[in-house]
Write a protein that holds these residues in place. Structure first.
Motif, mmCIF file in Angstrom:
data_model
loop_
_atom_site.group_PDB
_atom_site.id
_atom_site.type_symbol
_atom_site.label_atom_id
_atom_site.label_comp_id
_atom_site.label_asym_id
_atom_site.label_seq_id
_atom_site.Cartn_x
_atom_site.Cartn_y
_atom_site.Cartn_z
ATOM 1 N N UNK A 8 0.799 -1.106 -0.037
ATOM 2 C CA UNK A 8 0.088 -0.162 -0.025
ATOM 3 C C UNK A 8 0.991 1.540 -0.067
ATOM 4 N N UNK A 9 2.157 1.191 0.495
ATOM 5 C CA UNK A 9 2.739 2.356 0.753
ATOM 6 C C UNK A 9 3.765 2.572 -0.785
ATOM 7 N N UNK A 43 3.527 -3.419 -9.070
ATOM 8 C CA UNK A 43 3.268 -3.348 -10.292
ATOM 9 C C UNK A 43 4.272 -3.512 -11.300
ATOM 10 N N UNK A 44 5.477 -3.028 -11.246
ATOM 11 C CA UNK A 44 6.522 -3.293 -12.150
ATOM 12 C C UNK A 44 6.986 -4.607 -11.927
ATOM 13 N N UNK A 45 6.836 -5.588 -10.970
ATOM 14 C CA UNK A 45 7.205 -6.996 -10.813
ATOM 15 C C UNK A 45 6.352 -7.857 -11.271
ATOM 16 N N UNK A 104 6.902 -16.422 -3.520
ATOM 17 C CA UNK A 104 7.454 -16.011 -2.321
ATOM 18 C C UNK A 104 8.827 -14.913 -2.810
ATOM 19 N N UNK A 105 9.577 -15.670 -3.864
ATOM 20 C CA UNK A 105 10.829 -14.962 -4.258
ATOM 21 C C UNK A 105 10.411 -13.404 -4.866
ATOM 22 N N UNK A 106 9.201 -13.362 -5.395
ATOM 23 C CA UNK A 106 8.564 -12.010 -6.237
ATOM 24 C C UNK A 106 8.389 -11.257 -5.023
ATOM 25 N N UNK A 107 7.310 -11.591 -4.047
ATOM 26 C CA UNK A 107 7.020 -10.937 -3.052
ATOM 27 C C UNK A 107 8.315 -10.472 -2.188
#
Length: 183
Positions: free
Chosen positions: A141-142, A148-150, A164-167
């Motif tokens: 949220x911050x 969005x870019x990922x 998990x790795x993306x997050x």
């Protein structure tokens, strides 16, 4: 490593949903460095035997996902019981994380909430402290543009380790944009 990212794949979106796979990755929130990794598939049949439920809308949602994502849950089909999968996750947490590990998931009501219900279903305590749970969605949220870019650029969507790795990547990037006063 003081942080643990958890992602699950399910056949529902309620606290009593069938779990078909679990992924967990230890990481450093400041640097994004990745440590130990855990992944297991879970028998949907055993989940149902233990009272968890399949949601038709979520089942049909899976049919709309990529062939690669569908193949992951079909080819990784398991006869691993819910109890063994959760015991193995607990062993991983105890062996690889400090007692005060901060556990991240996409909402305490989804990944972490479903896991909490599953642990309760088999009569075990969570392998982490409830008050140390952290919410990926709140952090996003911050600075939502970073997430969005990922999207759709890293790994297989709806694979717990890829997720998990993306997050971890976007959480670390977001954290570092807002953590000027963090020690």
């Amino acid at each position: 490593m003081e942080h643990l990212m958890i992602d699950i794949e399910t056949f529902g979106n309620k606290s009593h949903s069938v779990i078909v796979s679990i992924g967990a990755v230890c990481f450093d929130l400041k640097t994004g460095e990745i440590g130990s990794i855990f992944q297991t598939s879970v028998s949907a049949y055993d989940c149902v035997k233990n009272g968890l439920k399949i949601n038709a809308d979520t089942f049909y949602w899976w049919l709309e996902q990529s062939k690669e994502a569908q193949d992951k849950i079909v080819k990784d089909k398991s006869d691993r019981s819910l109890k063994i999968a959760l015991l193995n996750l607990g062993r991983f947490v105890y062996d690889n994380c400090p007692p005060d590990v901060q556990v991240w998931g996409n909402s305490a009501r989804f990944d972490l909430g479903i896991l909490e219900n599953a642990y309760d279903t088999i009569g075990f305590d969570l392998p982490w402290k409830h008050k140390r749970e952290r919410d990926v969605r709140t952090l996003v949220m911050f600075n939502p543009k970073i997430k969005d870019d990922y999207l759709n650029k890293h790994g297989v969507a709806h694979d717990p380790i890829s997720d998990c790795k993306g997050q971890i990547r976007y959480c670390c990037d977001i954290f570092n944009t807002i953590s000027v006063h963090y020690d």
